[in-house]
Design a protein around this motif. Sequence first.
Motif, PDB file in Angstrom:
ATOM      1  N   LEU A  64       0.821  -1.210   0.000  1.00 31.99           N
ATOM      2  CA  LEU A  64       0.000   0.000   0.000  1.00 31.99           C
ATOM      3  C   LEU A  64       0.857   1.263   0.000  1.00 31.99           C
ATOM      4  N   VAL A  65       1.861   1.268   0.893  1.00 26.58           N
ATOM      5  CA  VAL A  65       2.709   2.460   1.006  1.00 26.58           C
ATOM      6  C   VAL A  65       3.451   2.695  -0.306  1.00 26.58           C
ATOM      7  N   LEU A  66       4.034   1.614  -0.853  1.00 26.37           N
ATOM      8  CA  LEU A  66       4.848   1.782  -2.059  1.00 26.37           C
ATOM      9  C   LEU A  66       3.988   2.062  -3.286  1.00 26.37           C
ATOM     10  N   ALA A  67       2.827   1.399  -3.343  1.00 26.08           N
ATOM     11  CA  ALA A  67       1.918   1.696  -4.465  1.00 26.08           C
ATOM     12  C   ALA A  67       1.394   3.119  -4.313  1.00 26.08           C
ATOM     13  N   GLY A  68       1.140   3.515  -3.071  1.00 29.56           N
ATOM     14  CA  GLY A  68       0.657   4.883  -2.822  1.00 29.56           C
ATOM     15  C   GLY A  68       1.698   5.904  -3.230  1.00 29.56           C
ATOM     16  N   LEU A  69       2.976   5.566  -3.014  1.00 30.11           N
ATOM     17  CA  LEU A  69       4.026   6.527  -3.334  1.00 30.11           C
ATOM     18  C   LEU A  69       4.251   6.671  -4.845  1.00 30.11           C
ATOM     19  N   THR A  70       3.749   5.707  -5.630  1.00 28.08           N
ATOM     20  CA  THR A  70       3.914   5.858  -7.081  1.00 28.08           C
ATOM     21  C   THR A  70       3.139   7.074  -7.581  1.00 28.08           C
ATOM     22  N   ILE A  71       2.158   7.507  -6.762  1.00 25.01           N
ATOM     23  CA  ILE A  71       1.414   8.695  -7.192  1.00 25.01           C
ATOM     24  C   ILE A  71       2.290   9.941  -7.155  1.00 25.01           C
ATOM     25  N   THR A  72       3.456   9.812  -6.543  1.00 22.53           N
ATOM     26  CA  THR A  72       4.309  10.999  -6.471  1.00 22.53           C
ATOM     27  C   THR A  72       5.287  11.067  -7.653  1.00 22.53           C
ATOM     28  N   ILE A  73       5.236  10.068  -8.519  1.00 19.29           N
ATOM     29  CA  ILE A  73       6.093  10.162  -9.719  1.00 19.29           C
ATOM     30  C   ILE A  73       5.570  11.331 -10.561  1.00 19.29           C
ATOM     31  N   PRO A  74       6.444  12.251 -10.906  1.00 14.79           N
ATOM     32  CA  PRO A  74       5.972  13.395 -11.703  1.00 14.79           C
ATOM     33  C   PRO A  74       5.297  12.942 -12.992  1.00 14.79           C
ATOM     34  N   HIS A  75       4.301  13.702 -13.375  1.00 13.15           N
ATOM     35  CA  HIS A  75       3.463  13.370 -14.519  1.00 13.15           C
ATOM     36  C   HIS A  75       4.308  13.100 -15.765  1.00 13.15           C
ATOM     37  N   SER A  76       5.237  14.017 -16.050  1.00  9.41           N
ATOM     38  CA  SER A  76       6.036  13.892 -17.268  1.00  9.41           C
ATOM     39  C   SER A  76       6.909  12.636 -17.214  1.00  9.41           C
ATOM     40  N   GLN A  77       7.456  12.369 -16.022  1.00 11.23           N
ATOM     41  CA  GLN A  77       8.324  11.193 -15.849  1.00 11.23           C
ATOM     42  C   GLN A  77       7.520   9.905 -16.068  1.00 11.23           C
TER      43      GLN A  77
ATOM     44  N   VAL B 155      -0.645  10.016 -12.018  1.00 13.47           N
ATOM     45  CA  VAL B 155      -1.253   9.682 -13.303  1.00 13.47           C
ATOM     46  C   VAL B 155      -2.074   8.432 -13.047  1.00 13.47           C
ATOM     47  N   ARG B 156      -3.371   8.604 -12.907  1.00 12.50           N
ATOM     48  CA  ARG B 156      -4.183   7.432 -12.561  1.00 12.50           C
ATOM     49  C   ARG B 156      -4.703   6.714 -13.804  1.00 12.50           C
ATOM     50  N   ASP B 157      -4.614   7.358 -14.921  1.00 16.72           N
ATOM     51  CA  ASP B 157      -5.104   6.742 -16.147  1.00 16.72           C
ATOM     52  C   ASP B 157      -4.129   5.644 -16.592  1.00 16.72           C
ATOM     53  N   PRO B 158      -4.606   4.416 -16.814  1.00 24.00           N
ATOM     54  CA  PRO B 158      -3.672   3.345 -17.195  1.00 24.00           C
ATOM     55  C   PRO B 158      -3.237   3.413 -18.663  1.00 24.00           C
TER      56      PRO B 158
ATOM     57  N   ILE C 201      -1.129  16.360  -3.741  1.00 30.21           N
ATOM     58  CA  ILE C 201      -1.690  17.600  -4.294  1.00 30.21           C
ATOM     59  C   ILE C 201      -0.622  18.277  -5.164  1.00 30.21           C
ATOM     60  N   PRO C 202      -0.996  18.698  -6.374  1.00 30.95           N
ATOM     61  CA  PRO C 202       0.003  19.332  -7.246  1.00 30.95           C
ATOM     62  C   PRO C 202       0.693  20.502  -6.543  1.00 30.95           C
ATOM     63  N   LYS C 203       1.966  20.651  -6.863  1.00 32.54           N
ATOM     64  CA  LYS C 203       2.793  21.621  -6.167  1.00 32.54           C
ATOM     65  C   LYS C 203       2.212  23.036  -6.254  1.00 32.54           C
ATOM     66  N   HIS C 204       1.747  23.404  -7.473  1.00 30.85           N
ATOM     67  CA  HIS C 204       1.265  24.784  -7.635  1.00 30.85           C
ATOM     68  C   HIS C 204       0.000  25.016  -6.812  1.00 30.85           C
TER      69      HIS C 204
END
Lengths: 499, 337
Positions: free
Chosen positions: A139-152, A249-252, A394-397
């Motif tokens: 859960l923690v590691l899958a949750g942290l994948t949400i922090t991968i920047p969109h472009s990356q 990026v939640r879209d597969p 939450i997005p940085k901006h």
Amino acid sequence: MRRIVARSWPIWVIGLGFYLPVAITFFNDARMGSWAEAFSSTWAAIPLFFSTALLALASAFLATFIGAVDALLYSAFRQPRGAWLWLLPCLLLTFTTPPAAIASAIQSAFGSTMLIGGFRDEFGTVLLLTLRWAPVAFLVLAGLTITIPHSQELALRQLPPKTALRLRWQLQAPWRRACFFLLFLLMLPAAEIPSYTGVETISRRIMARLTIGDGLSGWLLALGLALLLVPIIVYWFPSQRLLGRSFQVRDPHGLPRSNWLLPWWLLRLIPVVALISVLWVTALPQASETEAASREFLGALWDGLSELPRGIIVVVLPTLACWSLVSQQRTRALLLWCMPTFLPVSLIALALASSVRPWLPAALDSFPLLLSIAQMIQLGALAVIVGILSLRMIPKHELQSAQLLPPGWSRWKVLFPRSLPVLLPAAILGMLLILGEVQSTLILAPPGHPSPALELHQLLHFRNDEQAARLALALVVISLLWTLLFSWLIRGKGDSDGK
Amino acid sequence: MRFLLLVLLLTLPFLIGCQGGDAPVVTIYCAHDRAHAEKILDLFQEETGIRVEAVFDTEANKTVGLAERLRAEKQRPRCDLHWSNEPLRSVRLAKEGIYRPLPEDIASGIDDRWKDPAGLWCGFAGRIRALALAPKSPAVGTDTPESVKQLTDVRWRGKVAIADPRLGTTGTHMAILKWAWGEEEFLNWLEALEKNEVRVVASNSATRDRVITGEVWIGMTDTDDIEVVRRRGVEIGEGFTAGDGVILLPNVVGLVSGSPQPEHGETLARWLLSPRVEEILAASSSRQVPLNADAKVPAGGLALNDLGPLLPLNWDAAADTLPGAIRDVERVLLDRR
């Protein structure tokens, strides 16, 4: 005054429910107890600190590894159709099911000797702890994948699957380390699973001290544990620089498919299928007992469900408090919330019962007020992590814009709804943890208060395997229902239609 | 601030829960096995109309138990009656002022040796510390040990199991042995046991299960743990340590001092200490030994007179040795592994 209240409320529960009663109880025990004996028994337990740490290290390593592989596969590939409906709940089941239910399944299938894992006591403990905590790592590691920047993330999806997988594994490395240390901290005070496997840990030693009224030794041992924990917590505590880095990026779309993924998941779910099958077969009544068995099962189901509203409140308060502290970037206050999670719960419960309860009106005795406070305190570390994660997504901006608003209600109105996608699933997990909680329930629950997990413990001892299995099955059903809700809440766009 | 008030308003109803009805209520903290005790308490409720609110203990080594809860609640108790499943921790509670005297005319059929001289607690329905013996092993037959001292014999090396010796009835057993033998002999025995590779396992039931699987040949446990599997058709031997003096550990009833419903507590205490309850417990799969002279022993049950010579006990003195005995076993059997 208003400003003081607004600033201090997130630490009321932890201050009045943990630090103050613990200080009072420690003072009383120190006054009454024998320091010489307490020091001598704490000194004698020093090797035990190391063996407990070794056990926790081994289990944390294995659990992190399993959770990391699961998280990697879950985030790097397009999942089978309806994965949120069957795969997620099953992957989480060994965590969301109370350990007593798992022990019940093993005991009914193999006898209590098999609770040791069939090899060595320590081996069995590591196995059971790993099974229990691997879903948390996932859960923690899958949750942290949400922090991968969109472009990356989009760039990763353009790469060949194997290269992308390797890169994702490398990207995961710092999180794996943090997750490993988090699990290590959570496993250090483990008492329940080692008690099934007959392995001595610091928490069990503390309990043994308390059962003979030797509170001072218990406190000194807990202090030793705290001395081990504090540097690790302080060193590894996620600081404010980690906040608001990126967006998920939640879209597969663009994720590769894999033919071996489905067989792998099926293989991975064998322990869960075995757990449910054993409980099901054991719980099946003789023809003459069908009515009584159904009554037992439904009664346990009702007891479990009736605890959920209280569970919601128990989870919501610390989560809100910690979320608020994270949003105000108050690291020291967050550390205050973390600390009690890593100490044996019995100590907290006894401190509340002996030092806070006498001050409360007698009319409150019939209500699970102190039990709720003890359970809130237990969830401290979870609430801190959830608070941090919910703001990191939450997005940085957006986060920076919100920081321009005055602290308090106006800032909350902007940030809180954006944090709900993390806060809600976490609240469900917290409730499931409360459902299986036993140690503070035994000390603080008002007489007559329903607790299927506690009842399960009592039945296990006398080998009422059938009855215990029915109770365990009821707990598994509740866990599954709530985990389904959890999966539905965190499922990504398109997961449901399997595009 | 508004949000905080909203949270508090939403919170209170859930924290508060629901109150019971107007029926008279008695609260009991019960360490006896839930499966049996619940039936007895239901019967009491049916017959007297007094609602019983019971808090049951868990197997001691998974949590801090009800005795500690009683201590923590000493300033304002909410329990009326404590039903303990072993005597020494109750004796300690009595010494700490947790119990108040039982009515003088209570349990007249129970011999004084099972009661506190000051009338603070009363024993009933006991179980025996026994050796569970693996069928078809050398432990069954003429070689069956008659004393726990014989468990240090080299032929039992690695073949003896004991539950966590700090907790439950095994802890009580250790304290009694230390009191009966003296510190030096007790420590020597522990050392010899450790050298003989005794297996320390989680609980009495785990001890018994290891005997059933043949992993060990002898397990130090209680008669109720053996009987419960026998009634399920499992083959397992049983031996009493007549050489040491048979150790019978009674259940104990104590009325909690300053409890909210003292009268109902007394009613329940009288009911529990009646011959009828002992007969129910004797007939159950916990096969307790009735201590009341008026209680009938069911067929297949254990009668006090048939057990052989009991170890004569000074409960107060044995209870005083409990913390020391627990430290000793911790040092010798647990810390050296």
